[in-house]
Design a protein around this motif. Structure first.
Motif, PDB file in Angstrom:
ATOM      1  N   ILE A  44       0.842  -1.198   0.000  1.00 46.75           N
ATOM      2  CA  ILE A  44       0.000   0.000   0.000  1.00 46.75           C
ATOM      3  C   ILE A  44       0.875   1.245   0.000  1.00 46.75           C
ATOM      4  O   ILE A  44       1.711   1.419   0.894  1.00 46.75           O
ATOM      5  N   ASP A  45       0.669   2.126  -0.981  1.00 47.57           N
ATOM      6  CA  ASP A  45       1.498   3.328  -1.054  1.00 47.57           C
ATOM      7  C   ASP A  45       0.991   4.419  -0.108  1.00 47.57           C
ATOM      8  O   ASP A  45      -0.080   4.304   0.505  1.00 47.57           O
ATOM      9  N   LYS A  46       1.779   5.483   0.013  1.00 50.70           N
ATOM     10  CA  LYS A  46       1.481   6.544   0.979  1.00 50.70           C
ATOM     11  C   LYS A  46       0.145   7.223   0.688  1.00 50.70           C
ATOM     12  O   LYS A  46      -0.587   7.609   1.603  1.00 50.70           O
ATOM     13  N   LYS A  47      -0.183   7.404  -0.585  1.00 47.79           N
ATOM     14  CA  LYS A  47      -1.421   8.098  -0.938  1.00 47.79           C
ATOM     15  C   LYS A  47      -2.642   7.312  -0.481  1.00 47.79           C
ATOM     16  O   LYS A  47      -3.553   7.869   0.153  1.00 47.79           O
ATOM     17  N   VAL A  48      -2.679   6.028  -0.805  1.00 44.15           N
ATOM     18  CA  VAL A  48      -3.816   5.207  -0.402  1.00 44.15           C
ATOM     19  C   VAL A  48      -3.854   5.070   1.124  1.00 44.15           C
ATOM     20  O   VAL A  48      -4.920   5.112   1.745  1.00 44.15           O
ATOM     21  N   LYS A  49      -2.676   4.911   1.725  1.00 45.70           N
ATOM     22  CA  LYS A  49      -2.590   4.841   3.185  1.00 45.70           C
ATOM     23  C   LYS A  49      -3.207   6.091   3.818  1.00 45.70           C
ATOM     24  O   LYS A  49      -3.997   5.998   4.769  1.00 45.70           O
ATOM     25  N   SER A  50      -2.859   7.259   3.290  1.00 47.95           N
ATOM     26  CA  SER A  50      -3.379   8.512   3.825  1.00 47.95           C
ATOM     27  C   SER A  50      -4.892   8.579   3.704  1.00 47.95           C
ATOM     28  O   SER A  50      -5.588   8.997   4.642  1.00 47.95           O
ATOM     29  N   GLU A  51      -5.420   8.156   2.556  1.00 46.29           N
ATOM     30  CA  GLU A  51      -6.871   8.169   2.362  1.00 46.29           C
ATOM     31  C   GLU A  51      -7.567   7.215   3.319  1.00 46.29           C
ATOM     32  O   GLU A  51      -8.631   7.519   3.866  1.00 46.29           O
ATOM     33  N   ILE A  52      -6.981   6.031   3.509  1.00 45.63           N
ATOM     34  CA  ILE A  52      -7.569   5.045   4.417  1.00 45.63           C
ATOM     35  C   ILE A  52      -7.670   5.624   5.828  1.00 45.63           C
ATOM     36  O   ILE A  52      -8.731   5.573   6.470  1.00 45.63           O
ATOM     37  N   PHE A  53      -6.578   6.201   6.311  1.00 46.10           N
ATOM     38  CA  PHE A  53      -6.578   6.654   7.699  1.00 46.10           C
ATOM     39  C   PHE A  53      -7.352   7.955   7.879  1.00 46.10           C
ATOM     40  O   PHE A  53      -7.921   8.195   8.952  1.00 46.10           O
ATOM     41  N   ASP A  54      -7.425   8.769   6.853  1.00 48.23           N
ATOM     42  CA  ASP A  54      -8.289   9.951   6.921  1.00 48.23           C
ATOM     43  C   ASP A  54      -9.741   9.520   7.082  1.00 48.23           C
ATOM     44  O   ASP A  54     -10.491  10.085   7.886  1.00 48.23           O
ATOM     45  N   THR A  55     -10.137   8.495   6.315  1.00 51.28           N
ATOM     46  CA  THR A  55     -11.503   7.989   6.415  1.00 51.28           C
ATOM     47  C   THR A  55     -11.748   7.342   7.774  1.00 51.28           C
ATOM     48  O   THR A  55     -12.802   7.548   8.390  1.00 51.28           O
ATOM     49  N   CYS A  56     -10.782   6.567   8.254  1.00 52.14           N
ATOM     50  CA  CYS A  56     -10.919   5.921   9.563  1.00 52.14           C
ATOM     51  C   CYS A  56     -11.131   6.950  10.663  1.00 52.14           C
ATOM     52  O   CYS A  56     -12.001   6.795  11.537  1.00 52.14           O
ATOM     53  N   GLU A  57     -10.323   8.005  10.662  1.00 52.30           N
ATOM     54  CA  GLU A  57     -10.443   9.027  11.703  1.00 52.30           C
ATOM     55  C   GLU A  57     -11.801   9.714  11.631  1.00 52.30           C
ATOM     56  O   GLU A  57     -12.413  10.016  12.661  1.00 52.30           O
ATOM     57  N   SER A  58     -12.287   9.954  10.421  1.00 59.38           N
ATOM     58  CA  SER A  58     -13.606  10.558  10.261  1.00 59.38           C
ATOM     59  C   SER A  58     -14.690   9.624  10.799  1.00 59.38           C
ATOM     60  O   SER A  58     -15.622  10.070  11.489  1.00 59.38           O
ATOM     61  N   ILE A  59     -14.574   8.338  10.497  1.00 56.17           N
ATOM     62  CA  ILE A  59     -15.554   7.357  10.990  1.00 56.17           C
ATOM     63  C   ILE A  59     -15.580   7.353  12.511  1.00 56.17           C
ATOM     64  O   ILE A  59     -16.654   7.395  13.139  1.00 56.17           O
ATOM     65  N   ILE A  60     -14.407   7.295  13.130  1.00 57.98           N
ATOM     66  CA  ILE A  60     -14.350   7.225  14.591  1.00 57.98           C
ATOM     67  C   ILE A  60     -14.902   8.503  15.217  1.00 57.98           C
ATOM     68  O   ILE A  60     -15.646   8.449  16.211  1.00 57.98           O
ATOM     69  N   ASP A  61     -14.587   9.645  14.648  1.00 58.68           N
ATOM     70  CA  ASP A  61     -15.154  10.901  15.145  1.00 58.68           C
ATOM     71  C   ASP A  61     -16.688  10.880  15.064  1.00 58.68           C
ATOM     72  O   ASP A  61     -17.384  11.318  15.994  1.00 58.68           O
ATOM     73  N   GLN A  62     -17.202  10.370  13.941  1.00 56.93           N
ATOM     74  CA  GLN A  62     -18.660  10.308  13.776  1.00 56.93           C
ATOM     75  C   GLN A  62     -19.295   9.301  14.723  1.00 56.93           C
ATOM     76  O   GLN A  62     -20.405   9.517  15.227  1.00 56.93           O
ATOM     77  N   LEU A  63     -18.617   8.194  14.970  1.00 59.55           N
ATOM     78  CA  LEU A  63     -19.170   7.176  15.867  1.00 59.55           C
ATOM     79  C   LEU A  63     -19.457   7.752  17.245  1.00 59.55           C
ATOM     80  O   LEU A  63     -20.505   7.473  17.840  1.00 59.55           O
ATOM     81  N   TRP A  64     -18.530   8.572  17.748  1.00 61.18           N
ATOM     82  CA  TRP A  64     -18.710   9.075  19.113  1.00 61.18           C
ATOM     83  C   TRP A  64     -19.704  10.209  19.203  1.00 61.18           C
ATOM     84  O   TRP A  64     -19.984  10.701  20.293  1.00 61.18           O
ATOM     85  N   ARG A  65     -20.253  10.592  18.068  1.00 61.10           N
ATOM     86  CA  ARG A  65     -21.352  11.560  18.093  1.00 61.10           C
ATOM     87  C   ARG A  65     -22.719  10.867  18.036  1.00 61.10           C
ATOM     88  O   ARG A  65     -23.760  11.520  18.109  1.00 61.10           O
ATOM     89  N   LEU A  66     -22.696   9.534  17.893  1.00 65.16           N
ATOM     90  CA  LEU A  66     -23.946   8.775  17.828  1.00 65.16           C
ATOM     91  C   LEU A  66     -24.476   8.495  19.226  1.00 65.16           C
ATOM     92  O   LEU A  66     -23.717   8.404  20.195  1.00 65.16           O
ATOM     93  N   ASP A  67     -25.774   8.327  19.327  1.00 71.17           N
ATOM     94  CA  ASP A  67     -26.431   7.961  20.584  1.00 71.17           C
ATOM     95  C   ASP A  67     -26.525   6.434  20.628  1.00 71.17           C
ATOM     96  O   ASP A  67     -27.451   5.842  20.077  1.00 71.17           O
ATOM     97  N   PHE A  68     -25.536   5.802  21.280  1.00 70.55           N
ATOM     98  CA  PHE A  68     -25.494   4.346  21.254  1.00 70.55           C
ATOM     99  C   PHE A  68     -26.604   3.689  22.072  1.00 70.55           C
ATOM    100  O   PHE A  68     -26.990   2.563  21.793  1.00 70.55           O
ATOM    101  N   GLU A  69     -27.128   4.403  23.054  1.00 70.79           N
ATOM    102  CA  GLU A  69     -28.281   3.848  23.778  1.00 70.79           C
ATOM    103  C   GLU A  69     -29.474   3.732  22.838  1.00 70.79           C
ATOM    104  O   GLU A  69     -30.203   2.742  22.848  1.00 70.79           O
ATOM    105  N   LYS A  70     -29.650   4.762  22.007  1.00 70.01           N
ATOM    106  CA  LYS A  70     -30.748   4.741  21.033  1.00 70.01           C
ATOM    107  C   LYS A  70     -30.514   3.644  19.988  1.00 70.01           C
ATOM    108  O   LYS A  70     -31.446   2.926  19.601  1.00 70.01           O
ATOM    109  N   ILE A  71     -29.260   3.515  19.538  1.00 70.55           N
ATOM    110  CA  ILE A  71     -28.929   2.468  18.567  1.00 70.55           C
ATOM    111  C   ILE A  71     -29.158   1.091  19.168  1.00 70.55           C
ATOM    112  O   ILE A  71     -29.688   0.186  18.521  1.00 70.55           O
ATOM    113  N   ARG A  72     -28.782   0.947  20.433  1.00 68.35           N
ATOM    114  CA  ARG A  72     -28.994  -0.332  21.119  1.00 68.35           C
ATOM    115  C   ARG A  72     -30.472  -0.696  21.155  1.00 68.35           C
ATOM    116  O   ARG A  72     -30.851  -1.841  20.882  1.00 68.35           O
ATOM    117  N   GLU A  73     -31.303   0.273  21.508  1.00 68.61           N
ATOM    118  CA  GLU A  73     -32.735   0.010  21.585  1.00 68.61           C
ATOM    119  C   GLU A  73     -33.313  -0.321  20.207  1.00 68.61           C
ATOM    120  O   GLU A  73     -34.230  -1.130  20.082  1.00 68.61           O
TER     121      GLU A  73
END
Length: 398
Positions: A44-73
């Motif tokens: 995996i080259d640096k460009k694809v690596k950068s895109e992968i981890f940029d997306t991962c960080e965005s996903i994790i940031d979005q996850l912690w804005r979710l209401d997991f109690e509501k998702i659980r229900e």
């Protein structure tokens, strides 16, 4: 995807290197993998690596804005919700397809995510085994660990997540009929690394709220469960007899809590937005005027590609009674970008593996898993007659 390294690897490839790789697996763990092992890593080259981890960080940031109690229900049926303390998810896996970007390059696209453990101890072995058995592998500038970890640091950090401060004899890796599972090579790798026992769920005894297993003829209390049991496999197994269920009120610490399997999964994908996240909709709430041919139908809670329909139709959808348990996900076009020594090139997926970092109170990337295929589905259980496909690992340009 790193052309120079791929060309050097392929030019120097010898079948004996691959045979030696498989031999090292067998000699280390007493058997080979139950899934096909690919002849090659994925570079995996640096460009694809950068895109992968940029997306991962965005996903994790979005996850912690979710209401997991509501998702659980919404997504965890009340009758199977575990009364144990949920805490944070110990693990997360984020899968990316290596897809066409429309300009002859590679664009990572999210395929799915799951707060559930996977091959955490087999993958570092595999990366090292490639280095051991392929003399043409680059010795510098590439790695399969993340967050600046080396092998010892990685093992120590994953050990801390699974064992915490508990003695190994009171921690078990729990699976359903582990000796029959296709991922069992990782069970033996975990056992070897941590000194914990691999125990079938059917063998665990319950006394009140306490759980026990037999360790060399001695009844031993279980205080932590490294859980590898998948809910849908329990439901599919006929005449299953166990003394406790994942949703019982028992005096153990879960690694990770059973409800995370549901709460961070395909069920949250319609809530996530990013340029590298394909559009997705719940099957009971999707636009009626869009092109079904551009979407894949996926059940929310299944593993190993079970139940995926690559060609959904209105008629098929009409026949589904539990539409709330499915999503429609926009199709992506995998790039046949991994040049091989066979007639056809391979397609690939990269799974980024995370553990919970208590110090920083955040999920932390630690290692990866690769999968290669020449068919429609990227799955190590499919296309097994082909070569240069199967389970692998990504070597990322540093």
């Amino acid at each position: 995807m790193i052309s120079k390294i791929r060309e050097q690897f392929n030019a120097g490839f010898k079948e004996e290197y691959y045979e030696n790789l498989k031999k090292e697996v067998e000699e280390t763990y007493g058997e080979g993998t139950a899934f096909r092992l690919s002849e090659t890593p994925i570079f995996i080259d640096k460009k694809v690596k950068s895109e992968i981890f940029d997306t991962c960080e965005s996903i994790i940031d979005q996850l912690w804005r979710l209401d997991f109690e509501k998702i659980r229900e919404q997504f965890v049926p009340k009758q199977i919700q575990s009364p144990s303390k949920i805490e944070k998810p110990h693990f997360l896996a984020i899968d990316f397809g290596l897809c066409e970007d429309g300009n002859g390059g590679i664009r990572p696209q999210l395929i799915e995510l799951q707060a559930f453990p996977t091959l955490f101890f087999y993958q570092p072995f595999l990366g090292k085994a490639f280095m051991n058995n392929y003399p043409t592998m680059p010795k510098e500038g590439l790695h399969y660990f993340f967050s600046g970890l080396d092998e010892n640091q990685y093992i120590n950090e994953v050990r801390d997540v699974i064992l915490a401060n508990e003695q190994p004899e009171h921690v078990v890796l729990m699976e359903l009929y582990p000796e029959k599972q296709k991922t069992r090579i990782d069970f033996w790798a975990t056992q070897k690394a941590l000194g914990i026992e691999v125990v079938c769920m059917t063998k665990i005894k319950k006394e009140g709220k306490n759980l026990f297993y037999d360790k060399n003829g001695v009844k031993t209390q279980i205080k932590r469960i490294y859980n590898r049991v998948i809910f849908d496999e329990i439901e599919r197994t006929k005449d299953l007899e166990t003394e406790f269920n994942l949703n019982d009120d028992v005096d153990v610490d879960w690694v990770t809590h059973p409800d995370w399997f549901f709460m961070i999964s395909k069920c949250v994908m319609p809530k996530l937005k990013h340029a590298n996240i394909p559009n997705s909709f719940y099957l009971n709430d999707f636009p009626k005027d869009f092109d079904l041919e551009s979407y894949v139908l996926k059940p929310l809670f299944s593993f190993a590609g079970l139940g995926i329909d690559l060609h959904p139709t209105k008629e098929k959808i009409a026949g589904i009674s539990d539409k709330e348990n499915y999503i429609l996900q926009e199709k992506v076009t995998y790039a046949s970008a991994i040049k091989t020594k066979s007639e056809k090139n391979s397609k690939g997926e990269i799974r980024i593996l995370y553990i919970w970092d208590k110090k920083n109170d955040r999920l932390k990337p630690v290692i990866n898993l690769g999968r290669m295929s020449k068919g429609e589905l990227i799955n190590v259980s499919h296309n097994t007659e082909e070569t240069w496909i199967g389970s692998s690992i990504g070597f990322f340009e540093q």
